[in-house]
Write a protein that holds these residues in place. Structure first.
Motif, short mmCIF file in Angstrom:
data_model
loop_
_atom_site.label_atom_id
_atom_site.label_comp_id
_atom_site.label_asym_id
_atom_site.label_seq_id
_atom_site.Cartn_x
_atom_site.Cartn_y
_atom_site.Cartn_z
N LYS A 235 0.84 -1.20 0.00
CA LYS A 235 0.00 0.00 0.00
C LYS A 235 0.88 1.25 0.00
N ASP A 236 0.59 2.17 -0.91
CA ASP A 236 1.30 3.45 -0.96
C ASP A 236 0.40 4.52 -0.33
N GLU A 237 0.99 5.60 0.14
CA GLU A 237 0.25 6.64 0.86
C GLU A 237 0.57 8.03 0.33
N ILE A 238 -0.43 8.92 0.43
CA ILE A 238 -0.23 10.33 0.14
C ILE A 238 -0.77 11.16 1.30
N LYS A 239 -0.23 12.36 1.46
CA LYS A 239 -0.71 13.28 2.48
C LYS A 239 -2.09 13.78 2.07
N THR A 240 -2.99 13.91 3.05
CA THR A 240 -4.34 14.38 2.77
C THR A 240 -4.73 15.48 3.76
N THR A 241 -5.65 16.31 3.36
CA THR A 241 -6.12 17.39 4.24
C THR A 241 -7.10 16.88 5.28
N THR A 242 -7.58 15.66 5.11
CA THR A 242 -8.47 15.04 6.09
C THR A 242 -7.64 14.19 7.05
N LYS A 243 -8.32 13.52 7.95
CA LYS A 243 -7.61 12.66 8.90
C LYS A 243 -7.03 11.42 8.23
N GLY A 244 -7.57 11.08 7.05
CA GLY A 244 -7.08 9.89 6.36
C GLY A 244 -7.65 8.61 6.92
N GLU A 245 -7.22 7.49 6.38
CA GLU A 245 -7.80 6.19 6.70
C GLU A 245 -7.52 5.75 8.14
N MET A 246 -6.33 6.06 8.63
CA MET A 246 -5.96 5.67 9.98
C MET A 246 -6.03 6.82 10.97
N GLY A 247 -6.49 7.98 10.49
CA GLY A 247 -6.67 9.10 11.40
C GLY A 247 -5.46 9.96 11.63
N HIS A 248 -4.40 9.77 10.81
CA HIS A 248 -3.21 10.60 11.03
C HIS A 248 -2.70 11.24 9.74
N GLY A 249 -3.64 11.61 8.88
CA GLY A 249 -3.30 12.50 7.78
C GLY A 249 -2.82 11.90 6.48
N TYR A 250 -2.95 10.60 6.30
CA TYR A 250 -2.52 9.96 5.07
C TYR A 250 -3.63 9.05 4.54
N GLU A 251 -3.67 8.88 3.23
CA GLU A 251 -4.59 7.95 2.61
C GLU A 251 -3.87 7.21 1.49
N SER A 252 -4.38 6.03 1.14
CA SER A 252 -3.70 5.22 0.13
C SER A 252 -3.95 5.75 -1.27
N THR A 253 -3.05 5.36 -2.16
CA THR A 253 -3.11 5.81 -3.55
C THR A 253 -2.50 4.75 -4.45
N VAL A 254 -2.51 4.99 -5.74
CA VAL A 254 -1.93 4.05 -6.70
C VAL A 254 -0.45 3.83 -6.39
N LEU A 255 -0.01 2.60 -6.46
CA LEU A 255 1.38 2.27 -6.15
C LEU A 255 2.35 3.08 -7.01
N GLY A 256 3.37 3.61 -6.36
CA GLY A 256 4.38 4.38 -7.07
C GLY A 256 4.07 5.86 -7.17
N GLN A 257 2.88 6.27 -6.70
CA GLN A 257 2.50 7.67 -6.79
C GLN A 257 2.49 8.36 -5.43
N GLY A 258 2.86 7.61 -4.39
CA GLY A 258 2.83 8.16 -3.03
C GLY A 258 4.21 8.41 -2.45
N VAL A 259 4.25 8.52 -1.13
CA VAL A 259 5.48 8.89 -0.43
C VAL A 259 6.30 7.70 0.04
N ILE A 260 5.74 6.49 -0.05
CA ILE A 260 6.47 5.30 0.40
C ILE A 260 7.29 4.74 -0.76
N ASN A 261 8.52 4.39 -0.47
CA ASN A 261 9.37 3.78 -1.51
C ASN A 261 8.98 2.30 -1.63
N ILE A 262 7.82 2.06 -2.25
CA ILE A 262 7.25 0.72 -2.30
C ILE A 262 8.15 -0.26 -3.06
#
Length: 306
Positions: A235-262
């Motif tokens: 699972k890759d993640e991006i910063k979001t303006t909402t609380k996100g899926e786990m409540g700490h500001g990140y939500e998942s996105t298409v692999l390779g398009q987020g902040v995790i070096n998947i």
């Protein structure tokens, strides 16, 4: 469905209720059998409306393995175990793993055995072709209850024995609270890893759920506990303006398009983490169709050699 994965699992749990390190020699080579699949929670709305049609689209998109997140009243997405196995077979799909919450209530202390309901759960998992029965939740009342936790970890190991008798393995899937809950010098996830038998209890490391939390770095966990993560939710993640899926500001996105070096993370998981079961999960889609997203995710994993 607007509820988060956290709320989905909490609700499912209500329905259902009703570490020693491996020897270095075992880590020298990765397991030969590698499976790449998709967690069906990624396409939850489509599976609720049309499970057969959705599975058909996934199969046509090149997906060969799926992981369920819906087992209620002895049915997978409304089908009995035998019926759902026929559905999977008709689409040339396999379901090596699935998520079903195990609670402390699934152990009958008076009989010193699992309840019939939990035994049926394991039976049905075997019937549908699972190799892993994964519990993706730990009740809040147990998280800081040391006596209760120790008993529950014993229950984990006993469930491993129950699954082993049917050619399967029990496992646990992390969220975020395992890292935010401190126990002694470590956290709840350290406690789970050190109090379960790796030969009986597999770990499914979710790369996104932990992201952004102290100690919640998947690469650090792989290095700290080599060989312990037979399964991974990729699972890759991006910063979001909402609380996100786990409540700490990140939500998942298409692999390779987020902040995790998947790309490097899955490589390390294969080489050092002991991971052989890679399951794509995407819970947020930034306006894209969820089925399209997981097919793009699959193509990205294949591009990386999986």
């Amino acid at each position: 469905m607007n509820s988060s994965r956290r709320e989905f699992i909490k609700n499912s749990a209500l329905v259902v209720a009703g570490a020693a390190l491996l020897p270095n020699a075992l880590l020298a080579e990765p397991k030969k059998l590698v499976r790449l699949g998709v967690q069906l929670y990624s396409v939850r709305d489509a599976m609720e409306k049309d499970p057969m049609g959705t599975l058909k689209k996934l199969s046509e998109g090149g997906i060969k393995h799926v992981e369920h997140a819906n087992y209620i009243n002895r049915k997978f997405y409304g089908y009995s175990a035998k019926e759902f196995k026929k559905v999977l077979d008709s689409l040339s799909l396999l379901m090596p793993s699935g998520h079903t919450v195990m609670t402390a209530l699934d152990w009958d202390s008076s009989k010193n055995d699992f309840t019939d309901k939990w035994k049926y759960t394991i039976d049905d998992a075997a019937t549908v072709g699972q190799k892993y029965v994964i519990s993706p939740w730990l009740d809040e009342s147990l998280r800081t209850d040391m006596d209760g936790l120790k008993k529950f970890m014993d229950q984990f190991n006993k469930c491993g024995e129950l699954c082993k008798a049917q050619g399967m393995k029990f496992g646990y899937h992390n969220h975020d609270f395992e890292f935010s809950t401190k126990i002694g010098d470590g956290n709840l996830y350290d406690f789970i890893l050190t109090n379960t038998d790796p030969s009986l209890v597999a770990q499914q490391l979710d790369t996104g759920n932990m992201y952004g939390l102290p100690g919640g770095d998947a690469m650090t966990m792989i290095n700290k506990y080599p060989g312990r993560f037979e399964l991974m939710h990729v699972k890759d993640e991006i910063k979001t303006t909402t609380k996100g899926e786990m409540g700490h500001g990140y939500e998942s996105t298409v692999l390779g398009q987020g902040v995790i070096n998947i790309k490097d993370l899955v490589k390390a998981a294969r080489k050092k983490g002991g991971t052989s079961q890679f399951i794509i999960e995407q819970e947020s889609y930034q306006g894209k169709d969820p089925v399209d997203c997981v097919i793009i995710d699959l193509q990205m994993m294949k591009k990386w050699g999986y």
